[in-house]
Design an enzyme around this catalytic site. Structure first.
Site, PDB file in Angstrom:
ATOM      1  N   GLN A  62      67.768  43.971 -51.334  1.00  0.00           N
ATOM      2  CA  GLN A  62      66.844  43.157 -51.347  1.00  0.00           C
ATOM      3  C   GLN A  62      66.929  41.767 -51.956  1.00  0.00           C
ATOM      4  OE1 GLN A  62      64.695  43.358 -54.883  1.00  0.00           O
ATOM      5  NE2 GLN A  62      64.188  41.031 -54.221  1.00  0.00           N
ATOM      6  N   CYS A  63      66.654  40.642 -51.429  1.00  0.00           N
ATOM      7  CA  CYS A  63      66.682  39.381 -51.789  1.00  0.00           C
ATOM      8  C   CYS A  63      65.455  38.704 -51.806  1.00  0.00           C
ATOM      9  CB  CYS A  63      67.818  38.526 -50.981  1.00  0.00           C
ATOM     10  SG  CYS A  63      67.343  38.402 -49.454  1.00  0.00           S
ATOM     11  N   GLN A  64      65.660  37.198 -51.677  1.00  0.00           N
ATOM     12  CA  GLN A  64      64.270  36.629 -51.655  1.00  0.00           C
ATOM     13  C   GLN A  64      63.758  36.883 -50.238  1.00  0.00           C
ATOM     14  OE1 GLN A  64      63.507  35.261 -54.647  1.00  0.00           O
ATOM     15  NE2 GLN A  64      61.590  34.612 -53.569  1.00  0.00           N
TER      16      GLN A  64
END
Length: 175
Positions: A62-64
């Protein structure tokens, strides 16, 4: 090994069941500002070293918004186990109404530190260039010096402006 997108609701179910581990590949500053409660922070540049501890497990990166998560999936491609990218990142997680942990005591999310640096440096350069036109040409030299310092920060990884902004009250961790 699979490498697919997973929706925020599905990832939340896996986390609740304990059948997946969520790895947040954003920078430590971004993670401190806000993160998903069960996420483990492993910045993308440190992911290779952490992969052995994830062997055989279902992993959701997961990232932005999903771009760095896709890069994490590519890095982890050779490992054993299922690998997924959280579709839309933490932004999609929040849009789905799922909770996040926010650092600020008042619930507001501070801007990421590097965005603050970009705003301050950009404003300084703009003001110095305007002063160069309106007051004295010597201000152009100061704008050039700031540009040089920004380039030096990029090359060395040391940014005095970021260190200064990190100490500002709005960037201090709550508690």
């Amino acid at each position: 090994m699979t490498r697919d997108l997973v929706s925020a609701p599905q990832a939340a179910r896996w986390l609740t069941e304990g059948s997946a581990v969520l790895v947040d590949v954003r920078s430590p500053d971004e993670f401190r500002a806000q993160h998903i409660a069960l996420a483990v922070s492993v910045p993308l540049d440190r992911l290779r070293a952490a992969l052995p501890s994830l062997a055989g497990r279902r992993v959701v990166f997961q990232c932005q918004r999903g771009t760095r998560g896709a890069s994490a999936c590519a890095i982890a491609e050779a490992r054993q186990g299922e690998t997924y990218n959280l579709d839309g990142g933490i932004e999609a997680w929040k849009a789905a109404g799922l909770p996040v942990v926010v650092a600020a005591a008042d619930g507001r999310e501070p801007l990421p530190l590097m965005r603050q640096v970009q705003i301050v440096v950009g404003a300084l350069v703009l003001l110095l260039v305007m002063a160069g036109f309106l007051i004295a040409p010597a201000f152009f030299a100061l704008a050039g010096l700031i540009g040089f310092m920004l380039a030096l920060a990029g090359v060395t990884g040391w940014c005095g402006m970021a260190l200064l902004l990190q100490r500002m009250p709005w960037n201090r961790a709550a508690g």
